[in-house]
Design an enzyme around this catalytic site. Structure first.
Site, PDB file in Angstrom:
ATOM      1  CE1 TYR A  13      -3.815   2.014  -0.366  1.00 30.68           C
ATOM      2  CE2 TYR A  13      -3.300   2.931   1.791  1.00 30.68           C
ATOM      3  CZ  TYR A  13      -4.043   2.954   0.614  1.00 30.68           C
ATOM      4  OH  TYR A  13      -5.003   3.920   0.431  1.00 30.68           O
ATOM      5  CE  LYS A  68     -23.548 -17.213 -14.881  1.00 32.49           C
ATOM      6  NZ  LYS A  68     -24.079 -16.459 -15.998  1.00 32.49           N
ATOM      7  CB  ALA A 172     -32.527 -17.531 -24.414  1.00 31.92           C
TER       8      ALA A 172
END
Length: 260
Positions: A13, A68, A172
């Protein structure tokens, strides 16, 4: 690496990260080498077409986006972030995605209702330089084609010689029709909630009109009419549409992909 020492914190950092920031700012083409961009995907939805459940809103979509992202990580080792948007017009979605796009290496659009989803994907592809994919279109279509290639081996037919009845003209259905046409150009009869999609219909949106080029010599009628003599049924609208009589009216060794 564990950040268990002050020297490591200084390196990863401040002040160490400042050197990386300065370098990436001066060499943006190398950002993928020095940040997480090369392995990150945003999974984005507005919640208007969640699975087969419909318009559940952003919070209703969030569990699906999280799932997902888990699949991305589990099966591909890709870092994915679930993002839901509380905006629903094409302009608003495109604007929001473009605003956050610098944080990601690719965008996976998910569960955005048709026909807005088509415009959103097309605009983002043209306006962003990173990969864009609407999963409900292309992910579904690729899997259907792969399954169909194998199904044809099982039944001993050529896809190019088959009559395909495709029910559902949303994201689809449109993508499946396009991909099947590109791969083998079978006879495709598309059906929506009003019946067979054919030239005499006056209620077709632009995307459904474009689908007419895949359907040659189709006549007005119902799903029952379409199923007569069909080799293949692909359902991507809602469950419970087929009857035993419809299936019996198909050709021998028929293939049914019930995907709703």
């Amino acid at each position: 690496d564990s950040l268990d020492e002050p020297e490591k914190l200084k390196l990863y950092y401040t002040p160490g990260v400042g050197a990386v920031s300065s370098y990436v700012a001066e060499h943006p083409n190398e950002a993928r080498d020095y940040t997480w961009l090369n392995n990150s995907v945003a999974v984005i939805s507005d919640g208007t077409a969640v699975l087969g459940l419909g318009n559940l809103g952003p919070l209703g979509a969030l569990p699906v986006m999280e799932g997902k992202c888990m699949l991305f990580k589990q099966f591909a080792g890709i870092d994915a972030v679930p993002i839901v948007l509380d905006v629903h017009s094409a302009d608003e979605i495109v604007s929001a995605v473009k605003a956050i796009a610098p944080s990601f290496g690719a965008i996976n659009l998910e569960d955005i209702a048709a026909p807005i989803c088509f415009e959103v994907e097309e605009r983002l592809k043209s306006e962003l330089s990173i990969p864009i994919m609407h999963d409900d279109q292309h992910g579904t279509a690729v899997v259907v084609l792969a399954g169909m290639i194998n199904a044809m081996k099982v039944v001993g037919k050529e896809l190019s010689e088959c009559k395909v009845v495709l029910v559902g003209a949303g994201a689809a259905g449109v993508a499946i029709a396009k991909l099947l046409h590109l791969y083998a150009a079978p006879q495709i009869v598309l059906v929506d909630s009003k019946g067979i999609i054919e030239p005499t219909r006056t209620d077709l949106n632009q995307k459904k009109k474009e689908l007419l080029e895949f359907s040659h010599d189709v006549q007005p009628g119902t799903l029952e009419d379409a199923m007569k003599g069909a080799d293949i049924f692909i359902g991507v609208s809602q469950p419970g549409l087929l009857t035993p009589a419809m299936i019996k009216s198909m050709k021998p060794m028929a293939v049914i992909f019930a995907l709703a």
